[in-house]
Design an enzyme around this catalytic site. Structure first.
Site, PDB file in Angstrom:
ATOM      1  N   HIS A 160      -4.006   0.382   7.240  1.00  0.00           N
ATOM      2  CA  HIS A 160      -2.816   0.133   6.429  1.00  0.00           C
ATOM      3  C   HIS A 160      -1.895  -0.831   7.191  1.00  0.00           C
ATOM      4  O   HIS A 160      -1.748  -0.714   8.415  1.00  0.00           O
ATOM      5  CB  HIS A 160      -2.094   1.456   6.153  1.00  0.00           C
ATOM      6  CG  HIS A 160      -1.013   1.315   5.136  1.00  0.00           C
ATOM      7  ND1 HIS A 160       0.205   0.757   5.442  1.00  0.00           N
ATOM      8  CD2 HIS A 160      -0.982   1.607   3.818  1.00  0.00           C
ATOM      9  CE1 HIS A 160       0.951   0.727   4.347  1.00  0.00           C
ATOM     10  NE2 HIS A 160       0.249   1.235   3.349  1.00  0.00           N
ATOM     11  N   ASP A 174       3.618  -5.814  -2.311  1.00  0.00           N
ATOM     12  CA  ASP A 174       4.898  -5.115  -2.098  1.00  0.00           C
ATOM     13  C   ASP A 174       5.696  -5.948  -1.092  1.00  0.00           C
ATOM     14  O   ASP A 174       5.181  -6.303  -0.017  1.00  0.00           O
ATOM     15  CB  ASP A 174       4.616  -3.703  -1.568  1.00  0.00           C
ATOM     16  CG  ASP A 174       5.873  -2.888  -1.288  1.00  0.00           C
ATOM     17  OD1 ASP A 174       6.951  -3.489  -1.126  1.00  0.00           O
ATOM     18  OD2 ASP A 174       5.770  -1.652  -1.210  1.00  0.00           O
ATOM     19  N   ARG A 222      -2.853  -2.500   1.815  1.00  0.00           N
ATOM     20  CA  ARG A 222      -4.232  -2.077   2.098  1.00  0.00           C
ATOM     21  C   ARG A 222      -5.152  -2.554   0.975  1.00  0.00           C
ATOM     22  O   ARG A 222      -4.675  -2.932  -0.108  1.00  0.00           O
ATOM     23  CB  ARG A 222      -4.349  -0.571   2.291  1.00  0.00           C
ATOM     24  CG  ARG A 222      -3.609   0.251   1.272  1.00  0.00           C
ATOM     25  CD  ARG A 222      -3.752   1.724   1.576  1.00  0.00           C
ATOM     26  NE  ARG A 222      -2.703   2.473   0.911  1.00  0.00           N
ATOM     27  CZ  ARG A 222      -2.810   3.743   0.548  1.00  0.00           C
ATOM     28  NH1 ARG A 222      -3.923   4.390   0.780  1.00  0.00           N
ATOM     29  NH2 ARG A 222      -1.807   4.357  -0.038  1.00  0.00           N
ATOM     30  N   LYS A 241      -4.867  -2.512  -3.160  1.00  0.00           N
ATOM     31  CA  LYS A 241      -3.558  -2.002  -3.589  1.00  0.00           C
ATOM     32  C   LYS A 241      -2.679  -3.182  -4.027  1.00  0.00           C
ATOM     33  O   LYS A 241      -3.099  -4.324  -4.005  1.00  0.00           O
ATOM     34  CB  LYS A 241      -2.905  -1.190  -2.466  1.00  0.00           C
ATOM     35  CG  LYS A 241      -3.675   0.035  -2.052  1.00  0.00           C
ATOM     36  CD  LYS A 241      -3.695   1.203  -3.043  1.00  0.00           C
ATOM     37  CE  LYS A 241      -2.399   1.671  -3.569  1.00  0.00           C
ATOM     38  NZ  LYS A 241      -2.010   3.019  -3.190  1.00  0.00           N
ATOM     39  N   HIS A 293      13.694  -2.230   1.530  1.00  0.00           N
ATOM     40  CA  HIS A 293      13.050  -3.463   1.054  1.00  0.00           C
ATOM     41  C   HIS A 293      13.917  -4.690   1.329  1.00  0.00           C
ATOM     42  O   HIS A 293      13.378  -5.772   1.569  1.00  0.00           O
ATOM     43  CB  HIS A 293      12.661  -3.346  -0.429  1.00  0.00           C
ATOM     44  CG  HIS A 293      11.459  -2.463  -0.609  1.00  0.00           C
ATOM     45  ND1 HIS A 293      11.562  -1.126  -0.891  1.00  0.00           N
ATOM     46  CD2 HIS A 293      10.138  -2.738  -0.487  1.00  0.00           C
ATOM     47  CE1 HIS A 293      10.346  -0.612  -0.937  1.00  0.00           C
ATOM     48  NE2 HIS A 293       9.464  -1.560  -0.698  1.00  0.00           N
ATOM     49  N   ASP A 351      16.771  -1.660  -2.670  1.00  0.00           N
ATOM     50  CA  ASP A 351      17.081  -0.614  -1.685  1.00  0.00           C
ATOM     51  C   ASP A 351      17.168  -1.271  -0.314  1.00  0.00           C
ATOM     52  O   ASP A 351      16.741  -2.419  -0.138  1.00  0.00           O
ATOM     53  CB  ASP A 351      16.042   0.519  -1.718  1.00  0.00           C
ATOM     54  CG  ASP A 351      14.650   0.055  -1.323  1.00  0.00           C
ATOM     55  OD1 ASP A 351      14.431  -0.153  -0.122  1.00  0.00           O
ATOM     56  OD2 ASP A 351      13.794  -0.126  -2.207  1.00  0.00           O
ATOM     57  N   ASP A 386      10.656  -4.269  -3.906  1.00  0.00           N
ATOM     58  CA  ASP A 386       9.210  -4.191  -3.691  1.00  0.00           C
ATOM     59  C   ASP A 386       8.479  -5.188  -4.607  1.00  0.00           C
ATOM     60  O   ASP A 386       7.771  -6.093  -4.170  1.00  0.00           O
ATOM     61  CB  ASP A 386       8.857  -2.709  -3.954  1.00  0.00           C
ATOM     62  CG  ASP A 386       7.431  -2.395  -4.341  1.00  0.00           C
ATOM     63  OD1 ASP A 386       6.669  -3.307  -4.629  1.00  0.00           O
ATOM     64  OD2 ASP A 386       7.082  -1.189  -4.379  1.00  0.00           O
ATOM     65  N   CYS A 428       7.895  -5.324   1.077  1.00  0.00           N
ATOM     66  CA  CYS A 428       8.131  -4.848   2.450  1.00  0.00           C
ATOM     67  C   CYS A 428       7.019  -5.285   3.408  1.00  0.00           C
ATOM     68  O   CYS A 428       7.251  -5.431   4.608  1.00  0.00           O
ATOM     69  CB  CYS A 428       8.341  -3.340   2.505  1.00  0.00           C
ATOM     70  SG  CYS A 428       6.906  -2.362   2.067  1.00  0.00           S
ATOM     71  N   TYR A 429       5.807  -5.521   2.859  1.00  0.00           N
ATOM     72  CA  TYR A 429       4.712  -5.955   3.741  1.00  0.00           C
ATOM     73  C   TYR A 429       4.896  -7.396   4.208  1.00  0.00           C
ATOM     74  O   TYR A 429       4.143  -7.864   5.067  1.00  0.00           O
ATOM     75  CB  TYR A 429       3.349  -5.756   3.067  1.00  0.00           C
ATOM     76  CG  TYR A 429       3.100  -4.311   2.700  1.00  0.00           C
ATOM     77  CD1 TYR A 429       3.242  -3.309   3.658  1.00  0.00           C
ATOM     78  CD2 TYR A 429       2.752  -3.931   1.412  1.00  0.00           C
ATOM     79  CE1 TYR A 429       3.061  -1.977   3.325  1.00  0.00           C
ATOM     80  CE2 TYR A 429       2.557  -2.602   1.069  1.00  0.00           C
ATOM     81  CZ  TYR A 429       2.722  -1.628   2.037  1.00  0.00           C
ATOM     82  OH  TYR A 429       2.541  -0.312   1.715  1.00  0.00           O
TER      83      TYR A 429
HETATM   84  C1  LIG Z   1       8.121   1.824  12.870  1.00  0.00           C
HETATM   85  C2  LIG Z   1       7.714   2.505  11.643  1.00  0.00           C
HETATM   86  C3  LIG Z   1       8.311   3.821  11.353  1.00  0.00           C
HETATM   87  C4  LIG Z   1       6.813   1.926  10.843  1.00  0.00           C
HETATM   88  C5  LIG Z   1       6.394   2.384   9.504  1.00  0.00           C
HETATM   89  C6  LIG Z   1       5.174   1.650   9.103  1.00  0.00           C
HETATM   90  C7  LIG Z   1       4.789   1.881   7.666  1.00  0.00           C
HETATM   91  C8  LIG Z   1       5.494   1.077   6.598  1.00  0.00           C
HETATM   92  C9  LIG Z   1       3.809   2.716   7.361  1.00  0.00           C
HETATM   93  C10 LIG Z   1       3.350   2.870   5.973  1.00  0.00           C
HETATM   94  C11 LIG Z   1       2.889   4.249   5.686  1.00  0.00           C
HETATM   95  C12 LIG Z   1       2.052   4.365   4.408  1.00  0.00           C
HETATM   96  C13 LIG Z   1       0.734   5.014   4.504  1.00  0.00           C
HETATM   97  C14 LIG Z   1       2.488   3.902   3.268  1.00  0.00           C
HETATM   98  C15 LIG Z   1       1.665   3.966   2.004  1.00  0.00           C
HETATM   99  O1  LIG Z   1       2.499   4.048   1.004  1.00  0.00           O
HETATM  100  P1  LIG Z   1       2.016   3.808  -0.498  1.00  0.00           P
HETATM  101  O2  LIG Z   1       0.717   4.474  -0.750  1.00  0.00           O
HETATM  102  O3  LIG Z   1       3.167   4.200  -1.355  1.00  0.00           O
HETATM  103  O4  LIG Z   1       1.900   2.230  -0.537  1.00  0.00           O
HETATM  104  P2  LIG Z   1       0.647   1.254  -0.762  1.00  0.00           P
HETATM  105  O5  LIG Z   1       0.153   1.491  -2.137  1.00  0.00           O
HETATM  106  O6  LIG Z   1       1.283  -0.104  -0.620  1.00  0.00           O
HETATM  107  O7  LIG Z   1      -0.343   1.541   0.321  1.00  0.00           O
HETATM  108 ZN   LIG Z   2       7.443  -1.355   0.026  1.00  0.00          ZN
END
Ligand SMILES: CC(C)=CCC/C(C)=C/CC/C(C)=C/COP(=O)(O)OP(=O)(O)O
Ligand SMILES: [Zn+2]
Length: 411
Positions: free
Chosen positions: A238, A287, A281, A284, A349, A346, A339, A289-290
């Site tokens: 991820h 977004d 990932r 998916k 983001h 928020d 996002d 934030c990535y």
């Molecule tokens: C320093 C620190 C605390 C870093 C955090 C790093 C970070 C953003 C980790 C993500 C965790 C995670 C599995 C999100 C999946 O969310 P989702 O399933 O809602 O999103 P997706 O569909 O985009 O995978």
């Molecule tokens: Zn996000």
């Protein structure tokens, strides 16, 4: 009556949630993807139709984002109640976003922020998610980053390095992994937060060696067959955890412990060909934030490969497409970023979309930022390993290198 074969086929269809039409088979995932592409297409079309009438469409809404951040620092809406154990995070997201946009808060406000973060310091060392809460590595990282962004004497003094180091040892396990809090869960975020704060407050080398013995190997064990990192060994790769994994290894000078080429291939595939932003990932959705979690991982990984391969000096992702996605699809007219189209703004983001745009603008050349649209869109640089300004990293390292001298002079 259904024949056994028909029945099996129908069950299979239901399990897979497949829908058939004349042309193609769709799944929940492909339908969600299509919906997202449609909403992004609307933003791109709006731009094409109106770009001459409304040049603001590719403009960063600086004033609105400023107003949004300023009002959020003073009063949060009631739906932020769920972040009551993440209050230093809210502070950090605001301060980091503000500094990227080149604005600062007045001295009195910042003194109040330092006081608030001091109240979050736990008697065991480290910081809790709010006053009186147990110490936790995630708010500790957010508080230390915030105090280093503020960068005043009072801000540095609010970080008690000795008790912070004690807290870090208290959440370390024998294999070098880190729990997020005493008796809490172990994942690569814990290792990253511990390494980032220890490095930023310039913990002496001999203590670092003891604190992070085995940590690089534990983190390398989180790299998956795909090339990215999961939260812990054997979990799915991820973008968020991948940032934590490679940033930690880079900070420890142990990037050679992972397969850097497999990592680079995985991370580059996260940029969506239509949307231009990143997904977190495989299979998916995009977004905003990535833009940081994945975006920062690219120059970090390239930097670890540059000695071996000169071509790594050139940024490998499409920095224009990423900026287009954020500017055209992720800005709210009343301030704050999101996002994907249709979502509310928020602080999280807002921070990580802006941080990602800054990475895109500055990763090609430090002197010559690659800014999409008007130069007013230029953001200040951010340090890809800590995600605070490079000058704040330098100032903190220098302050804490002289900490015993500083303390002796104070006394
Ligand atoms: C320093 C620190 C605390 C870093 C955090 C790093 C970070 C953003 C980790 C993500 C965790 C995670 C599995 C999100 C999946 O969310 P989702 O399933 O809602 O999103 P997706 O569909 O985009 O995978
Ligand atoms: Zn996000």
């Amino acid at each position: 009556m259904w024949s056994p074969d028909e029945l099996l086929f129908r069950n299979f269809q239901q399990i897979q949630n497949l829908k058939f039409d004349d042309e193609k088979i769709s799944t929940t995932t492909s339908r969600e993807q299509q919906k997202t592409e449609d909403s992004v297409e609307k933003c791109f079309e709006r731009f094409e139709r109106q770009q001459f009438l409304n040049p603001r469409l590719t403009q960063l809404n600086r004033i609105e984002h400023h107003q949004y951040l300023d009002s959020m620092l003073r009063t949060m809406p009631s739906h932020y109640q769920c972040l009551d154990s993440s209050r230093p995070w809210c502070v950090y997201w605001i301060l980091q976003s503000a500094q990227l946009l080149s604005f600062t808060f007045d001295d009195e406000t910042l003194r109040g922020v330092v006081q608030f973060l001091s109240n979050c310091r736990a008697p065991t060392g480290g910081f809790g998610g709010g006053p009186g809460q147990y110490a936790h590595l995630a708010p500790t990282y957010a508080a230390v980053n915030s105090l280093c962004i503020i960068g005043t004497e009072a801000a540095y003094q609010a970080i008690d390095r000795d008790s912070l180091v004690k807290f870090l040892f208290s959440v370390r396990d024998a294999d070098g992994s880190f729990r997020l809090h005493v008796d809490g869960e172990t994942d690569v975020r814990g290792a990253y937060c511990a390494i980032a704060v220890a490095k930023l407050v310039n913990v002496p080398e001999r203590v670092l060696n003891e604190l992070f013995a085995g940590t690089g190997d534990w983190i390398a064990g989180c790299q998956t067959y795909e090339g990215g990192f999961g939260g812990a060994p054997d979990l799915e790769a991820h973008g968020g955890y991948t940032f934590c994994g490679i940033a930690s290894l880079a900070l420890l000078n142990e990037a050679d412990k992972c397969d850097k080429k497999a990592l680079l291939q995985w991370i580059l595939r996260r940029q969506m060909s239509y949307e231009g932003g990143f997904q977190g990932r495989t299979n998916k959705l995009v977004d905003g934030c990535y833009s940081f979690w994945v975006g920062a991982t690219i120059p970090i990984t390239q930097a670890t490969l540059v000695g071996a391969d000169k071509s790594m000096e050139q940024t490998f992702f499409d920095i224009e497409a990423l900026q287009e996605y954020i500017l055209l699809c992720c800005q709210k007219a009343n301030g704050g970023l999101i996002d994907k189209p249709g979502k509310p703004q928020d602080l999280y983001h807002t921070c990580y979309t802006l941080s990602g745009v800054s990475i895109a603008q500055h990763s090609q050349s430090a002197q010559n930022p690659q800014v999409l649209g008007d130069m007013i869109n230029e953001l200040l640089p951010t340090h890809p390993l800590f995600n605070i300004p490079p000058k704040s990293v330098a100032a903190a390292l220098s302050y804490f290198a002289n900490i015993s001298t500083n303390r002796a002079q104070d006394g």
